[in-house]
Design a protein around this motif. Structure first.
Motif, PDB file in Angstrom:
ATOM      1  N   GLN A  88       5.936   6.725   2.337  1.00  0.00           N
ATOM      2  CA  GLN A  88       6.644   5.642   3.020  1.00  0.00           C
ATOM      3  C   GLN A  88       8.128   5.919   2.784  1.00  0.00           C
ATOM      4  O   GLN A  88       8.584   5.914   1.634  1.00  0.00           O
ATOM      5  CB  GLN A  88       6.199   4.312   2.398  1.00  0.00           C
ATOM      6  CG  GLN A  88       6.186   3.128   3.303  1.00  0.00           C
ATOM      7  CD  GLN A  88       7.536   2.426   3.377  1.00  0.00           C
ATOM      8  OE1 GLN A  88       8.576   3.011   3.124  1.00  0.00           O
ATOM      9  NE2 GLN A  88       7.499   1.157   3.734  1.00  0.00           N
ATOM     10  N   CYS A 130       5.652   8.918  -2.698  1.00  0.00           N
ATOM     11  CA  CYS A 130       5.086   8.041  -1.680  1.00  0.00           C
ATOM     12  C   CYS A 130       5.679   8.476  -0.348  1.00  0.00           C
ATOM     13  O   CYS A 130       6.872   8.754  -0.248  1.00  0.00           O
ATOM     14  CB  CYS A 130       5.454   6.589  -1.962  1.00  0.00           C
ATOM     15  SG  CYS A 130       4.833   5.494  -0.662  1.00  0.00           S
ATOM     16  N   PHE A 139      10.488   6.248  -5.488  1.00  0.00           N
ATOM     17  CA  PHE A 139       9.065   6.575  -5.630  1.00  0.00           C
ATOM     18  C   PHE A 139       8.848   8.068  -5.433  1.00  0.00           C
ATOM     19  O   PHE A 139       8.351   8.509  -4.393  1.00  0.00           O
ATOM     20  CB  PHE A 139       8.254   5.775  -4.618  1.00  0.00           C
ATOM     21  CG  PHE A 139       6.794   5.613  -4.941  1.00  0.00           C
ATOM     22  CD1 PHE A 139       6.051   6.647  -5.481  1.00  0.00           C
ATOM     23  CD2 PHE A 139       6.159   4.397  -4.702  1.00  0.00           C
ATOM     24  CE1 PHE A 139       4.705   6.485  -5.766  1.00  0.00           C
ATOM     25  CE2 PHE A 139       4.808   4.232  -4.988  1.00  0.00           C
ATOM     26  CZ  PHE A 139       4.089   5.273  -5.515  1.00  0.00           C
ATOM     27  N   ALA A 171       0.850  -1.181   0.000  1.00  0.00           N
ATOM     28  CA  ALA A 171       0.000   0.000   0.000  1.00  0.00           C
ATOM     29  C   ALA A 171       0.890   1.236   0.000  1.00  0.00           C
ATOM     30  O   ALA A 171       1.921   1.250   0.676  1.00  0.00           O
ATOM     31  CB  ALA A 171      -0.892   0.004   1.229  1.00  0.00           C
ATOM     32  N   HIS A 172       0.503   2.264  -0.770  1.00  0.00           N
ATOM     33  CA  HIS A 172       1.329   3.465  -0.864  1.00  0.00           C
ATOM     34  C   HIS A 172       0.563   4.716  -0.445  1.00  0.00           C
ATOM     35  O   HIS A 172      -0.428   5.075  -1.082  1.00  0.00           O
ATOM     36  CB  HIS A 172       1.838   3.661  -2.290  1.00  0.00           C
ATOM     37  CG  HIS A 172       2.695   2.535  -2.762  1.00  0.00           C
ATOM     38  ND1 HIS A 172       3.926   2.281  -2.224  1.00  0.00           N
ATOM     39  CD2 HIS A 172       2.478   1.572  -3.684  1.00  0.00           C
ATOM     40  CE1 HIS A 172       4.447   1.211  -2.818  1.00  0.00           C
ATOM     41  NE2 HIS A 172       3.580   0.759  -3.704  1.00  0.00           N
ATOM     42  N   PRO A 173       1.015   5.401   0.605  1.00  0.00           N
ATOM     43  CA  PRO A 173       0.439   6.700   0.971  1.00  0.00           C
ATOM     44  C   PRO A 173       1.057   7.775   0.081  1.00  0.00           C
ATOM     45  O   PRO A 173       2.142   8.270   0.336  1.00  0.00           O
ATOM     46  CB  PRO A 173       0.859   6.861   2.444  1.00  0.00           C
ATOM     47  CG  PRO A 173       2.087   6.016   2.595  1.00  0.00           C
ATOM     48  CD  PRO A 173       2.051   4.953   1.539  1.00  0.00           C
ATOM     49  N   HIS A 206      10.142   3.796   0.500  1.00  0.00           N
ATOM     50  CA  HIS A 206       9.712   3.840  -0.895  1.00  0.00           C
ATOM     51  C   HIS A 206      10.187   5.130  -1.561  1.00  0.00           C
ATOM     52  O   HIS A 206      10.744   5.106  -2.651  1.00  0.00           O
ATOM     53  CB  HIS A 206       8.192   3.726  -1.003  1.00  0.00           C
ATOM     54  CG  HIS A 206       7.654   2.433  -0.458  1.00  0.00           C
ATOM     55  ND1 HIS A 206       6.314   2.160  -0.393  1.00  0.00           N
ATOM     56  CD2 HIS A 206       8.276   1.345   0.070  1.00  0.00           C
ATOM     57  CE1 HIS A 206       6.127   0.954   0.137  1.00  0.00           C
ATOM     58  NE2 HIS A 206       7.300   0.456   0.431  1.00  0.00           N
TER      59      HIS A 206
HETATM   60 CU   LIG Z   1       5.061   3.565  -1.086  1.00  0.00          CU
END
Ligand SMILES: [Cu+2]
Length: 486
Positions: A471, A469, A479, A417-419, A474
């Motif tokens: 995270q 993202c 990302f 899952a990516h915030p 990430h």
């Molecule tokens: Cu992410």
């Protein structure tokens, strides 16, 4: 959805976390990026600062004999809350008492690139033992926050793995104040380590798909993930801080921030429901009651709770292991005694569209498809991330023109899952996992594994703008990209 990270012996000798420090961050703005926005006058030495953020060592006593030495703001983790008035300019002074360059990002505010707090946008670093001053005009009103924006890479003592975060409450000129008490909660995890991932027993088909996808894309195994040994709300492990003290009949406004480096979390309060009134600080069109809150990294929730179940309760994560390691806080009604009680909440799926309108939103001027993929790092490496096939700093810049409305199709072709976060702008959710919606305005949205979310933003704040993202692992490994105005 829960992932358990178990330490890998070969990586975690005595000096866990120290092994990778040599990989350090990208400290420079992108070469060749024009920076005309840096010519505006920035220094205001004559006027005393209205807001000072002193970046320095903080000792966090999570529990007796569990003291973490980290870096934080103004001697406290989380930082003492910063309260600002919408539209009222303040002089900000950043003082860096550490030996490394730092950045302070004003998350969720519509401000110029030069002070937003991202070096990729052109914000200068606050040099080691240096300081920086500027004027900030807070907007819009709502639950915002500040945090560091440096790259951590594989150094688990840098970036958001530290204690450099705090709430910023931008108050509107007139606050309706439909509540009796305001309670601020900030979650974080501590003692990060790299480990191999173990999936808990599968909960649905999506998870099975996740497991199959771990090796299928490139034939390589998933890379190392970050796990944590200790968890906290407001800098204390469950049971060791002051309880939240309430009275029967009160309406309490909880303002909750997930200040994790990497974790998407859930929270519940047995016997109580949360009426969601704002997401990422922005009022939702249809406030609704839920039992379980879901917060991707960097997301905020404002929720009203009617205190109508006297007792001593645990507000905490439904993940038993994480709650035992500290992710919770005691909620104590006046005159109630005894050990705090926990009960698992009803199973409930988080759905952003519950709080939105069913009508579709306005049509965008342009649609930008963005596909997110993982390049697995193998059992001893770290995963890399791509947007439309490329990793930052080689990702394609998204070019926008002022005044136009852009739709981003966030297509998550990975199992994580990516915030996903856009700086300096707010976006409206227009489609979530196939469902049309409108009116929910955010700056960060959690895109689950192999799902799609569509968001619209108005290009109305010229200047380089980071999209990434949230995270940390990430964003640090690819990302990320820039939005540039043309
Ligand atoms: Cu992410």
């Amino acid at each position: 959805m829960a992932k358990k990270i178990c330490p890998r012996r070969d990586f975690l000798g005595a000096g866990a976390g120290m092994l990778f420090t040599g990989l350090g961050g990208w400290a420079k703005p992108l070469p060749g990026t024009p920076r005309p926005w840096l010519t505006a006058p920035m220094e205001f030495p004559a006027r005393p600062a209205d807001v000072t953020i002193r970046i320095g060592t903080v000792l966090v006593e999570l529990a007796p004999h569990r003291i973490i030495s980290t870096v934080g703001y103004n001697g406290s983790v989380p930082a003492p809350v910063i309260r600002l008035k919408e539209g009222k300019p303040v002089v900000v002074e950043l003082i860096n008492e550490t030996d490394v360059p730092e950045l302070v990002h004003w998350h969720g505010q519509l401000i110029p690139s030069e002070i937003d707090g991202s070096s990729e946008e052109g914000t200068p670093f606050v040099e080691p033992h240096g300081h920086r001053r500027y004027v900030l005009t807070p907007r819009p009103a709502g639950t915002r926050w500040v945090h560091t924006h440096v790259r951590a890479g594989a150094d688990l003592h840098r970036g958001m793995y530290t204690g450099q975060f705090g709430l910023v409450l931008v108050e509107p000129a007139h606050d309706p104040g439909r509540y009796d008490r305001e309670v601020l909660l900030v979650t974080h995890e501590w003692e990060a380590f790299f480990g191999a991932e173990e999936m808990e027993e599968e909960e649905d088909e999506n998870e099975k798909m996740d497991l199959n996808a771990r090796t299928s894309q490139t034939g390589k195994e998933n890379g190392l993930e970050v796990g944590y040994r200790l968890f906290s709300i407001n800098g204390k492990a469950l049971g060791y801080g002051e309880p939240v003290r309430v009275r029967k009949g009160e309406r309490v406004l909880f303002r909750i921030l997930n200040a994790s480096a990497t974790e998407n979390i859930q929270l519940a309060l047995p016997g109580h429901e949360f009426e969601i009134v704002a997401l990422d600080g922005n009022p939702v069109p249809r406030p609704r009651k839920v039992h379980v809150l879901s917060l991707g990294t960097a997301e905020r929730i404002d929720a009203l709770v009617e205190m109508n179940q006297p007792g001593v309760w645990i507000l905490g994560t439904p993940e038993d292991d994480d709650r035992r390691r500290g992710m919770g806080i005691v909620v104590e009604y006046a005159k109630e005694k005894g050990p705090p009680r926990w009960a698992p909440p009803p199973k409930e799926k988080w759905d952003y569209t519950l709080f939105g309108n069913n009508l579709p939103s306005s049509k965008p001027d342009e649609v930008i498809p963005l596909v997110f993929r993982k390049i697995p790092g193998g059992p001893k490496g770290l995963n890399r991330w791509t947007i439309n096939g490329k990793s930052f700093p080689h990702t394609e810049t998204l070019h926008v023109r002022p005044g136009r409305r852009y739709r981003l199709i966030l297509d998550n072709q990975s199992d994580d899952a990516h915030p996903v976060h856009l700086h300096r702008h707010l976006f409206e959710l227009t489609k979530v996992e196939g469902k049309n919606t409108s009116g929910v305005v955010k700056d960060t949205v959690l895109v689950r594994g192999f799902r799609q979310v569509e968001v619209d933003f108005l290009a109305d704040n010229p200047g380089p703008t980071l999209f990434h993202c949230h995270q940390q692992l990430h964003m640090d490994f690819g990302f990320m990209t820039l939005v540039n105005y043309v």
